[in-house]
Motif scaffolding. Sequence first.
Motif, mmCIF file in Angstrom:
data_model
loop_
_atom_site.group_PDB
_atom_site.id
_atom_site.type_symbol
_atom_site.label_atom_id
_atom_site.label_comp_id
_atom_site.label_asym_id
_atom_site.label_seq_id
_atom_site.Cartn_x
_atom_site.Cartn_y
_atom_site.Cartn_z
ATOM 1 N N GLN A 114 0.804 -1.413 -0.024
ATOM 2 C CA GLN A 114 0.081 0.167 0.250
ATOM 3 C C GLN A 114 1.000 1.358 0.239
ATOM 4 O O GLN A 114 0.375 2.091 -0.635
ATOM 5 C CB GLN A 114 -0.830 -0.172 1.249
ATOM 6 C CG GLN A 114 -1.837 1.052 1.344
ATOM 7 C CD GLN A 114 -3.102 1.053 0.256
ATOM 8 O OE1 GLN A 114 -2.872 0.632 -0.790
ATOM 9 N NE2 GLN A 114 -4.130 1.885 0.761
ATOM 10 N N GLY A 119 -1.148 3.883 -2.111
ATOM 11 C CA GLY A 119 -2.696 3.604 -2.040
ATOM 12 C C GLY A 119 -3.431 2.876 -2.940
ATOM 13 O O GLY A 119 -4.429 3.072 -3.004
ATOM 14 N N PRO A 190 -6.175 -0.564 2.988
ATOM 15 C CA PRO A 190 -6.607 -1.024 1.427
ATOM 16 C C PRO A 190 -7.926 -1.807 1.843
ATOM 17 O O PRO A 190 -8.260 -2.345 2.653
ATOM 18 C CB PRO A 190 -5.465 -1.877 0.999
ATOM 19 C CG PRO A 190 -4.821 -2.563 2.290
ATOM 20 C CD PRO A 190 -5.128 -1.344 3.352
#
Length: 314
Positions: A114, A119, A190
């Motif tokens: 992540q 992201g 996530p």
Amino acid sequence: MSPRPTIGVLLPNTGRGASPAAIREFAALAEDAGVDSLWVGDHIALSGAQETEYPYADSHDASYEVPAQLPFLEAFTSLGFAAAVTSRCRLGLGVGILPYRHPLMWAKLAGTVQVLSEGRFDFGVGTGWMREEFDALGADHARRGPVSNATLGVLAALRNSSDGLFSFHGDGFDIREMGVYPSIRDPAPPPIWVGGNVRAAATRAARYGDVWFPHIYGMSPEVLGCRLRELQEEAVSFGRDVTLRAGVFSPLRLASDVTGDPWSTGTISGPPSYVADLLMRYRAAGIEHITLTFGGSPTRRIAVIEEVLDQFSG
């Protein structure tokens, strides 16, 4: 008319063509072509004497699609590499086998991807199926469901914890004031995609997931859409403030003629126009995402997906 579903494809991290150059080339071409996400599967060791039946094909052939003697690059390492050579595509694990790793290892691996992808990570999880792989790893195949639920319970607690040291006691885990950075809460959690077609997997998605992510086998657009609506209500009954979404995973074979319904055969097979129409049927049923898997060199894979994506142009 509904927009097309988002479309993901598997990276070339398995088989004879698996290499850094293949992943780099395919990832760049996929982003340019308009692919929405890039995915990898999760196996640590494949059996050369496999007897466990693969559960997502009508032939019930015992053999898995990747022979044990061929490369299968590790999932999170592959995703980290892909993060460095992409900027737009989301990166998905489809799906990670929960009983193979401790919850803190899952949190560290997912959190790292992540961070490295800034992201863009979709955290797919499942219980697994290949008994021989469980045995080789010392994991309990018979208890894979309860172990997966317990692991997701730890990850949910970590995901919802405040900054500071993390503790968890129960379900076989004793975690005392441990710092886990990055983890699945840093910098942002996530989304969790829960794979599996059986009822227990669907309930797992409603209790812990953001997306239910079954295989297309047994899942027509109408069946999958109906089950999604039921699971959305089930998620509310668990006290969750989330609108559960759904994706579907399917092998793809472009052909001049349609060769059976994919929910009966386990594979989408037909001309590009048929494939596009089918994907729109899933989208109309409320299914937002399709991940497609097929082989070939990077250029061959891109040619296949471009034939499908071209059907949505204009």
